[in-house]
Design a protein around this motif. Structure first.
Motif, PDB file in Angstrom:
ATOM      1  N   ASP A   1       0.868  -1.247   0.110  1.00  0.00           N
ATOM      2  CA  ASP A   1       0.019  -0.075   0.020  1.00  0.00           C
ATOM      3  C   ASP A   1       0.861   1.177   0.016  1.00  0.00           C
ATOM      4  O   ASP A   1       1.412   1.596   1.066  1.00  0.00           O
ATOM      5  N   HIS A   2       0.909   2.102  -1.151  1.00  0.00           N
ATOM      6  CA  HIS A   2       1.796   3.264  -1.285  1.00  0.00           C
ATOM      7  C   HIS A   2       0.873   4.213  -1.118  1.00  0.00           C
ATOM      8  O   HIS A   2       1.182   5.570  -1.497  1.00  0.00           O
ATOM      9  N   THR A   3      -0.487   4.353  -1.053  1.00  0.00           N
ATOM     10  CA  THR A   3      -1.300   5.433  -0.855  1.00  0.00           C
ATOM     11  C   THR A   3      -0.830   6.687   0.023  1.00  0.00           C
ATOM     12  O   THR A   3      -1.123   7.817  -0.268  1.00  0.00           O
ATOM     13  N   SER A   4      -0.082   6.249   1.181  1.00  0.00           N
ATOM     14  CA  SER A   4       0.401   7.255   1.971  1.00  0.00           C
ATOM     15  C   SER A   4       1.272   8.173   1.364  1.00  0.00           C
ATOM     16  O   SER A   4       1.466   9.440   1.729  1.00  0.00           O
ATOM     17  N   GLU A   5       2.174   7.657   0.337  1.00  0.00           N
ATOM     18  CA  GLU A   5       3.002   8.324  -0.357  1.00  0.00           C
ATOM     19  C   GLU A   5       2.470   9.383  -1.429  1.00  0.00           C
ATOM     20  O   GLU A   5       3.379  10.133  -1.982  1.00  0.00           O
ATOM     21  N   ILE A   6       0.985   9.314  -1.758  1.00  0.00           N
ATOM     22  CA  ILE A   6       0.547  10.174  -2.757  1.00  0.00           C
ATOM     23  C   ILE A   6       0.590  11.532  -2.221  1.00  0.00           C
ATOM     24  O   ILE A   6       0.057  11.772  -1.018  1.00  0.00           O
ATOM     25  N   PRO A   7       1.217  12.646  -2.750  1.00  0.00           N
ATOM     26  CA  PRO A   7       1.233  14.083  -1.983  1.00  0.00           C
ATOM     27  C   PRO A   7      -0.334  14.663  -2.054  1.00  0.00           C
ATOM     28  O   PRO A   7      -1.157  14.504  -3.086  1.00  0.00           O
ATOM     29  N   GLN A   8      -0.754  15.152  -1.051  1.00  0.00           N
ATOM     30  CA  GLN A   8      -1.938  15.576  -0.965  1.00  0.00           C
ATOM     31  C   GLN A   8      -1.808  17.359  -1.029  1.00  0.00           C
ATOM     32  O   GLN A   8      -0.956  17.799  -0.589  1.00  0.00           O
ATOM     33  N   PRO A   9      -2.925  17.703  -1.772  1.00  0.00           N
ATOM     34  CA  PRO A   9      -2.931  19.398  -1.673  1.00  0.00           C
ATOM     35  C   PRO A   9      -2.891  19.867  -0.314  1.00  0.00           C
ATOM     36  O   PRO A   9      -3.419  19.453   0.772  1.00  0.00           O
ATOM     37  N   GLU A  10      -2.273  21.036  -0.048  1.00  0.00           N
ATOM     38  CA  GLU A  10      -2.075  21.885   0.976  1.00  0.00           C
ATOM     39  C   GLU A  10      -3.413  21.981   1.542  1.00  0.00           C
ATOM     40  O   GLU A  10      -3.556  21.874   2.905  1.00  0.00           O
ATOM     41  N   TRP A  11      -4.336  22.260   0.986  1.00  0.00           N
ATOM     42  CA  TRP A  11      -5.828  22.404   1.404  1.00  0.00           C
ATOM     43  C   TRP A  11      -6.537  21.307   1.741  1.00  0.00           C
ATOM     44  O   TRP A  11      -7.831  21.361   2.172  1.00  0.00           O
ATOM     45  N   SER A  12      -6.113  20.081   1.724  1.00  0.00           N
ATOM     46  CA  SER A  12      -6.576  18.895   2.213  1.00  0.00           C
ATOM     47  C   SER A  12      -7.503  19.050   3.537  1.00  0.00           C
ATOM     48  O   SER A  12      -6.800  19.305   4.525  1.00  0.00           O
ATOM     49  N   SER A  13      -8.799  18.892   3.508  1.00  0.00           N
ATOM     50  CA  SER A  13      -9.433  18.804   4.478  1.00  0.00           C
ATOM     51  C   SER A  13     -10.818  18.089   4.354  1.00  0.00           C
ATOM     52  O   SER A  13     -10.793  17.389   3.187  1.00  0.00           O
ATOM     53  N   ALA A  14     -11.703  17.916   5.296  1.00  0.00           N
ATOM     54  CA  ALA A  14     -12.928  17.129   5.259  1.00  0.00           C
ATOM     55  C   ALA A  14     -13.603  17.742   3.942  1.00  0.00           C
ATOM     56  O   ALA A  14     -14.366  17.145   3.241  1.00  0.00           O
ATOM     57  N   ASP A  15     -13.682  19.084   3.862  1.00  0.00           N
ATOM     58  CA  ASP A  15     -14.357  19.768   2.481  1.00  0.00           C
ATOM     59  C   ASP A  15     -13.064  20.504   2.001  1.00  0.00           C
ATOM     60  O   ASP A  15     -12.746  21.815   2.457  1.00  0.00           O
ATOM     61  N   PRO A  16     -12.513  20.015   0.898  1.00  0.00           N
ATOM     62  CA  PRO A  16     -11.142  20.720   0.347  1.00  0.00           C
ATOM     63  C   PRO A  16     -11.670  21.981  -0.488  1.00  0.00           C
ATOM     64  O   PRO A  16     -11.020  22.569  -1.049  1.00  0.00           O
ATOM     65  N   THR A  17     -13.138  22.189  -0.597  1.00  0.00           N
ATOM     66  CA  THR A  17     -13.614  23.517  -1.426  1.00  0.00           C
ATOM     67  C   THR A  17     -13.960  24.536  -0.405  1.00  0.00           C
ATOM     68  O   THR A  17     -14.156  25.636  -0.889  1.00  0.00           O
ATOM     69  N   GLU A  18     -13.886  24.442   0.791  1.00  0.00           N
ATOM     70  CA  GLU A  18     -14.349  25.537   1.690  1.00  0.00           C
ATOM     71  C   GLU A  18     -13.343  26.786   1.688  1.00  0.00           C
ATOM     72  O   GLU A  18     -13.884  27.676   1.957  1.00  0.00           O
ATOM     73  N   HIS A  19     -12.213  26.526   1.399  1.00  0.00           N
ATOM     74  CA  HIS A  19     -11.241  27.845   1.365  1.00  0.00           C
ATOM     75  C   HIS A  19     -11.527  28.510  -0.118  1.00  0.00           C
ATOM     76  O   HIS A  19     -10.833  29.460  -0.283  1.00  0.00           O
TER      77      HIS A  19
ATOM     78  N   ASN B   1      -4.105  32.408 -13.814  1.00  0.00           N
ATOM     79  CA  ASN B   1      -4.161  32.743 -12.536  1.00  0.00           C
ATOM     80  C   ASN B   1      -5.251  31.931 -11.850  1.00  0.00           C
ATOM     81  O   ASN B   1      -5.007  31.656 -10.674  1.00  0.00           O
ATOM     82  N   ILE B   2      -6.225  31.639 -12.379  1.00  0.00           N
ATOM     83  CA  ILE B   2      -7.192  30.276 -12.151  1.00  0.00           C
ATOM     84  C   ILE B   2      -6.279  29.130 -11.671  1.00  0.00           C
ATOM     85  O   ILE B   2      -6.671  28.687 -10.425  1.00  0.00           O
ATOM     86  N   LEU B   3      -5.732  28.574 -12.678  1.00  0.00           N
ATOM     87  CA  LEU B   3      -5.017  27.443 -12.248  1.00  0.00           C
ATOM     88  C   LEU B   3      -4.095  27.503 -10.974  1.00  0.00           C
ATOM     89  O   LEU B   3      -3.877  26.778 -10.229  1.00  0.00           O
ATOM     90  N   HIS B   4      -3.355  28.572 -10.892  1.00  0.00           N
ATOM     91  CA  HIS B   4      -2.447  28.846  -9.798  1.00  0.00           C
ATOM     92  C   HIS B   4      -3.466  28.863  -8.449  1.00  0.00           C
ATOM     93  O   HIS B   4      -3.168  28.211  -7.365  1.00  0.00           O
ATOM     94  N   LYS B   5      -4.361  29.726  -8.549  1.00  0.00           N
ATOM     95  CA  LYS B   5      -5.362  29.934  -7.318  1.00  0.00           C
ATOM     96  C   LYS B   5      -5.958  28.778  -6.957  1.00  0.00           C
ATOM     97  O   LYS B   5      -6.173  28.388  -5.696  1.00  0.00           O
ATOM     98  N   LEU B   6      -6.454  27.794  -7.799  1.00  0.00           N
ATOM     99  CA  LEU B   6      -6.961  26.753  -7.485  1.00  0.00           C
ATOM    100  C   LEU B   6      -6.211  25.489  -7.117  1.00  0.00           C
ATOM    101  O   LEU B   6      -6.601  24.191  -6.783  1.00  0.00           O
TER     102      LEU B   6
ATOM    103  N   ALA C   1      -9.371  22.290 -13.224  1.00  0.00           N
ATOM    104  CA  ALA C   1      -9.940  23.587 -12.474  1.00  0.00           C
ATOM    105  C   ALA C   1     -11.411  23.566 -12.658  1.00  0.00           C
ATOM    106  O   ALA C   1     -12.138  23.933 -11.672  1.00  0.00           O
ATOM    107  N   VAL C   2     -11.812  23.125 -13.777  1.00  0.00           N
ATOM    108  CA  VAL C   2     -13.449  23.007 -13.768  1.00  0.00           C
ATOM    109  C   VAL C   2     -13.949  22.008 -12.871  1.00  0.00           C
ATOM    110  O   VAL C   2     -14.977  22.392 -12.239  1.00  0.00           O
ATOM    111  N   VAL C   3     -13.508  20.829 -12.424  1.00  0.00           N
ATOM    112  CA  VAL C   3     -13.870  19.958 -11.590  1.00  0.00           C
ATOM    113  C   VAL C   3     -13.935  20.539 -10.306  1.00  0.00           C
ATOM    114  O   VAL C   3     -14.958  20.560  -9.872  1.00  0.00           O
ATOM    115  N   ILE C   4     -12.833  21.254  -9.661  1.00  0.00           N
ATOM    116  CA  ILE C   4     -12.844  21.911  -8.424  1.00  0.00           C
ATOM    117  C   ILE C   4     -13.723  22.971  -8.314  1.00  0.00           C
ATOM    118  O   ILE C   4     -14.517  23.030  -7.543  1.00  0.00           O
ATOM    119  N   ALA C   5     -13.955  23.812  -9.502  1.00  0.00           N
ATOM    120  CA  ALA C   5     -14.888  24.709  -9.450  1.00  0.00           C
ATOM    121  C   ALA C   5     -16.276  24.248  -9.235  1.00  0.00           C
ATOM    122  O   ALA C   5     -17.063  24.772  -8.764  1.00  0.00           O
TER     123      ALA C   5
END
Length: 92
Positions: free
Chosen positions: A5-23, A65-70, A78-82
């Motif tokens: 199991d290497h899933t712990s090695e997958i980098p997570q975005p800085e904003w990983s949380s229960a709701d990654p879109t809240e920020h 700018n959108i790509l950077h901010k998201l 970016a579309v999926v996140i938005a």
């Protein structure tokens, strides 16, 4: 032989949380959201520039700018996140 199991090695975005879109609320400008909505609706840079009456270079700057901010790799991500964050509406 069991697979490791290497899933712990997958980098997570800085904003990983229960709701990654809240920020994301208030992160994009109104014009960036308009450009992003055009992308969601299937517009390329030329079409977005024509529909928003701005230059193609300005569209490219907004997309960058959108790509950077998201923290998105590409326009599709970016579309999926938005969409998940309800920053934009589903395609018209």
């Amino acid at each position: 032989m069991p697979l490791e199991d290497h899933t712990s090695e997958i980098p997570q975005p800085e904003w990983s949380s229960a709701d990654p879109t809240e920020h994301l609320e208030g992160l994009l400008t109104a014009r960036e959201i308009e450009v992003l909505q055009a992308i969601v609706n299937g517009a390329n840079n030329v079409q977005a520039s024509e529909s928003l009456t701005i230059s193609q270079e300005t569209v490219k700057t907004h997309v960058k700018n959108i790509l950077h901010k998201l923290k998105a790799r590409d326009r599709t991500q970016a579309v999926v996140i938005a969409l998940r964050a309800s920053l934009v509406n589903f395609p018209e």
